[in-house]
Design an enzyme around this catalytic site. Sequence first.
Site, mmCIF file in Angstrom:
data_model
loop_
_atom_site.group_PDB
_atom_site.id
_atom_site.type_symbol
_atom_site.label_atom_id
_atom_site.label_comp_id
_atom_site.label_asym_id
_atom_site.label_seq_id
_atom_site.Cartn_x
_atom_site.Cartn_y
_atom_site.Cartn_z
ATOM 1 N N ALA A 112 18.108 -79.516 -45.964
ATOM 2 C CA ALA A 112 18.043 -79.442 -47.429
ATOM 3 C C ALA A 112 17.209 -80.530 -48.095
ATOM 4 O O ALA A 112 17.136 -80.570 -49.319
ATOM 5 C CB ALA A 112 19.475 -79.525 -47.990
ATOM 6 N N GLY A 171 10.715 -79.829 -48.133
ATOM 7 C CA GLY A 171 10.104 -78.519 -47.919
ATOM 8 C C GLY A 171 10.874 -77.344 -48.500
ATOM 9 O O GLY A 171 11.398 -77.415 -49.626
ATOM 10 N N GLU A 184 18.095 -87.725 -42.219
ATOM 11 C CA GLU A 184 17.142 -88.644 -42.833
ATOM 12 C C GLU A 184 17.579 -90.087 -42.594
ATOM 13 O O GLU A 184 18.699 -90.342 -42.177
ATOM 14 C CB GLU A 184 17.038 -88.361 -44.347
ATOM 15 C CG GLU A 184 16.612 -86.940 -44.690
ATOM 16 C CD GLU A 184 15.165 -86.617 -44.295
ATOM 17 O OE1 GLU A 184 14.402 -87.559 -43.982
ATOM 18 O OE2 GLU A 184 14.824 -85.419 -44.260
ATOM 19 N N ALA A 235 13.540 -77.728 -39.432
ATOM 20 C CA ALA A 235 12.305 -77.829 -38.650
ATOM 21 C C ALA A 235 12.416 -79.139 -37.898
ATOM 22 O O ALA A 235 12.494 -80.199 -38.513
ATOM 23 C CB ALA A 235 11.084 -77.818 -39.553
ATOM 24 N N TYR A 286 7.397 -67.618 -40.345
ATOM 25 C CA TYR A 286 5.986 -67.560 -40.740
ATOM 26 C C TYR A 286 5.262 -66.625 -39.787
ATOM 27 O O TYR A 286 5.615 -66.524 -38.613
ATOM 28 C CB TYR A 286 5.365 -68.966 -40.677
ATOM 29 C CG TYR A 286 3.928 -68.987 -41.117
ATOM 30 C CD1 TYR A 286 3.585 -68.693 -42.439
ATOM 31 C CD2 TYR A 286 2.906 -69.252 -40.214
ATOM 32 C CE1 TYR A 286 2.262 -68.676 -42.843
ATOM 33 C CE2 TYR A 286 1.570 -69.246 -40.614
ATOM 34 C CZ TYR A 286 1.266 -68.956 -41.928
ATOM 35 O OH TYR A 286 -0.049 -68.935 -42.330
ATOM 36 N N TYR A 316 0.137 -69.794 -33.490
ATOM 37 C CA TYR A 316 1.395 -69.582 -34.216
ATOM 38 C C TYR A 316 2.108 -68.298 -33.744
ATOM 39 O O TYR A 316 2.960 -68.366 -32.877
ATOM 40 C CB TYR A 316 1.192 -69.608 -35.752
ATOM 41 C CG TYR A 316 2.505 -69.975 -36.407
ATOM 42 C CD1 TYR A 316 2.739 -71.268 -36.864
ATOM 43 C CD2 TYR A 316 3.562 -69.058 -36.472
ATOM 44 C CE1 TYR A 316 3.977 -71.636 -37.381
ATOM 45 C CE2 TYR A 316 4.791 -69.406 -36.976
ATOM 46 C CZ TYR A 316 4.996 -70.689 -37.438
ATOM 47 O OH TYR A 316 6.224 -71.046 -37.941
ATOM 48 N N LYS A 375 10.261 -67.853 -33.354
ATOM 49 C CA LYS A 375 10.482 -67.050 -34.571
ATOM 50 C C LYS A 375 10.923 -65.624 -34.208
ATOM 51 O O LYS A 375 11.698 -65.004 -34.930
ATOM 52 C CB LYS A 375 9.224 -67.035 -35.439
ATOM 53 C CG LYS A 375 8.860 -68.406 -36.037
ATOM 54 C CD LYS A 375 9.960 -68.973 -36.920
ATOM 55 C CE LYS A 375 9.563 -70.259 -37.609
ATOM 56 N NZ LYS A 375 10.695 -70.925 -38.271
ATOM 57 N N VAL A 398 2.030 -77.155 -47.401
ATOM 58 C CA VAL A 398 1.986 -78.479 -46.784
ATOM 59 C C VAL A 398 3.407 -79.038 -46.741
ATOM 60 O O VAL A 398 4.029 -79.249 -47.790
ATOM 61 C CB VAL A 398 1.095 -79.446 -47.589
ATOM 62 C CG1 VAL A 398 0.943 -80.766 -46.841
ATOM 63 C CG2 VAL A 398 -0.246 -78.830 -47.887
HETATM 64 P P1 NAI Z 1 10.434 -79.734 -43.413
HETATM 65 O O1 NAI Z 1 9.957 -80.615 -42.306
HETATM 66 O O2 NAI Z 1 9.923 -80.004 -44.780
HETATM 67 O O3 NAI Z 1 12.047 -79.765 -43.501
HETATM 68 C C1 NAI Z 1 12.857 -79.811 -42.387
HETATM 69 C C2 NAI Z 1 14.293 -80.093 -42.780
HETATM 70 O O4 NAI Z 1 15.091 -80.066 -41.588
HETATM 71 C C3 NAI Z 1 14.518 -81.477 -43.418
HETATM 72 O O5 NAI Z 1 15.514 -81.374 -44.411
HETATM 73 C C4 NAI Z 1 15.081 -82.307 -42.248
HETATM 74 O O6 NAI Z 1 15.905 -83.400 -42.634
HETATM 75 C C5 NAI Z 1 15.891 -81.249 -41.548
HETATM 76 N N1 NAI Z 1 16.167 -81.547 -40.151
HETATM 77 C C6 NAI Z 1 15.308 -81.672 -39.111
HETATM 78 N N2 NAI Z 1 16.006 -81.927 -37.968
HETATM 79 C C7 NAI Z 1 17.311 -81.963 -38.302
HETATM 80 C C8 NAI Z 1 18.517 -82.170 -37.577
HETATM 81 N N3 NAI Z 1 18.518 -82.376 -36.259
HETATM 82 N N4 NAI Z 1 19.679 -82.160 -38.257
HETATM 83 C C9 NAI Z 1 19.713 -81.958 -39.598
HETATM 84 N N5 NAI Z 1 18.612 -81.726 -40.334
HETATM 85 C C10 NAI Z 1 17.426 -81.730 -39.690
HETATM 86 O O7 NAI Z 1 10.133 -78.254 -42.932
HETATM 87 P P2 NAI Z 1 9.704 -76.903 -43.672
HETATM 88 O O8 NAI Z 1 8.241 -76.734 -43.532
HETATM 89 O O9 NAI Z 1 10.332 -76.781 -45.001
HETATM 90 O O10 NAI Z 1 10.353 -75.839 -42.670
HETATM 91 C C11 NAI Z 1 11.587 -75.215 -42.880
HETATM 92 C C12 NAI Z 1 11.545 -73.831 -42.282
HETATM 93 O O11 NAI Z 1 10.545 -73.072 -42.972
HETATM 94 C C13 NAI Z 1 11.151 -73.804 -40.799
HETATM 95 O O12 NAI Z 1 11.877 -72.799 -40.141
HETATM 96 C C14 NAI Z 1 9.673 -73.433 -40.852
HETATM 97 O O13 NAI Z 1 9.226 -72.818 -39.662
HETATM 98 C C15 NAI Z 1 9.677 -72.479 -42.034
HETATM 99 N N6 NAI Z 1 8.363 -72.211 -42.633
HETATM 100 C C16 NAI Z 1 7.520 -73.248 -42.958
HETATM 101 C C17 NAI Z 1 6.260 -72.967 -43.453
HETATM 102 C C18 NAI Z 1 5.294 -74.059 -43.808
HETATM 103 O O14 NAI Z 1 4.107 -73.773 -44.028
HETATM 104 N N7 NAI Z 1 5.735 -75.304 -43.903
HETATM 105 C C19 NAI Z 1 5.802 -71.580 -43.683
HETATM 106 C C20 NAI Z 1 6.814 -70.593 -43.416
HETATM 107 C C21 NAI Z 1 8.029 -70.906 -42.872
#
Ligand code: NAI
Length: 395
Positions: free
Chosen positions: A48, A51, A74, A139, A224, A234, A243, A273
């Site tokens: 949460a 992203g 975090e 992620a 994605y 990807y 995925k 990003v």
């Molecule tokens: P992000 O890196 O911004 O956020 C990841 C979140 O996961 C953060 O809140 C982090 O604290 C948390 N996290 C990571 N490891 C953890 C753990 N062990 N325990 C608890 N929390 C943990 O990533 P983003 O890009 O928002 O990705 C989220 C989802 O969206 C993923 O499934 C990604 O594949 C998908 N997605 C991302 C796209 C992109 O372009 N960034 C496009 C489409 C889908």
Amino acid sequence: MMIQPKIRGFICTTAHPLGCYQVVMDQVNYVKSKGQFMGPKCVLVIGASTGYGLASRIVTTFGAGAKTIGVFYEREADEKRTATAGWYNTAAFEKIAHQDHYFAKSINGDAFSHEIKQQTAELIRKDLKQVDLVIYSLASPRRIHPDTGQVYSSVLKPIGRDFTSKTVDAFRKEVKEITLSAAVEEEIANTVAVMGGEDWEIWMDFLAKENLLAEGVTTVAYSYIGPHLTYPIYKEGTIGRAKDHLRMTAQQLTKKLQNLHGKALISVNKAVVTQASAAIPVVPLYISLLFKVMKEQGTHEGCIEQIYRLFKDHLYSPHGLGCDAEGQIRIDDLEMQEAIQEKIAALWPKITSETLTQLTDVEGYCDEFYRLFGFNAKNVDYEMDVEAKMKIDSL
Ligand code: NAI
């Protein structure tokens, strides 16, 4: 202390508390400007703090007035280092939510562990009784299996054969060729173990067993697909396999949730990003080009615009979910428009270090990257001393 960005490869090792506040506030203001909708009431967001997960928390709170519990991993600031951006984002989010009298509590720790699931369950039981929406937006580069203790590391590699393509060092403005070697079976399996659906299923099974899921519960995970250009790294690569597993898990979960008349869904989101996408080879160059083309068309969106649309126009729309043939919600529809992708395919071969700034929006990419860590925000004086230590209200 005065906090400046320190970029190492595709990460920034510092974050700015006031800048993160401003970036979160901008997202809150966007949602407020779009107006409220009838949405979920009690929401658990796993992943949460940055992203898509952070955007989901902001949209459900300020768009639907939901109570939220956010789980993330975090780091707080210490004598030597600033906190991570996700820490500051959450401190900002809770402050703004609490000022507006919304319920928001957070749990910081490894979401893959039994311990954090247990803590989350206790908090839901105490404060919300049950949740009607679970967003799964993790992620992570690795996962420790909660039963066996085995550590799985994910890799971003093609499958079957090596893949050579262009990639960018956005900060040096250099376009280079990169060859990624094909993954071995174990790497594929490890990536599926980290980014596939196993942990999502463990979460949902556990919450169901504890009677913490409300009648009609919805759970959503993010995925994605992207264009042919990035398929080898990807969609058809190791992350794509994960995925696929996530998609199959959604079908499995929907069956399990039938007794609650619940459903598990996949939303396919646009490339944006984030800390996660910056780590994928080739993708940042594609994103730089995508931004240029979509900004020219007036269809550019970031996480918050995407997620607002996901909730308002799909998940909680009176007109239904609007899924594709495979049952997935496609908020990547604007990215995947034929005209956009044709333009990208035509420009891609022409990108070199020399043409990079002219043909792509690499500046926009870098700007958004800085903003992930609270830099380049409006109305923030980065020359000013700031206190790096900052509390999250609920922690
Ligand atoms: P992000 O890196 O911004 O956020 C990841 C979140 O996961 C953060 O809140 C982090 O604290 C948390 N996290 C990571 N490891 C953890 C753990 N062990 N325990 C608890 N929390 C943990 O990533 P983003 O890009 O928002 O990705 C989220 C989802 O969206 C993923 O499934 C990604 O594949 C998908 N997605 C991302 C796209 C992109 O372009 N960034 C496009 C489409 C889908």
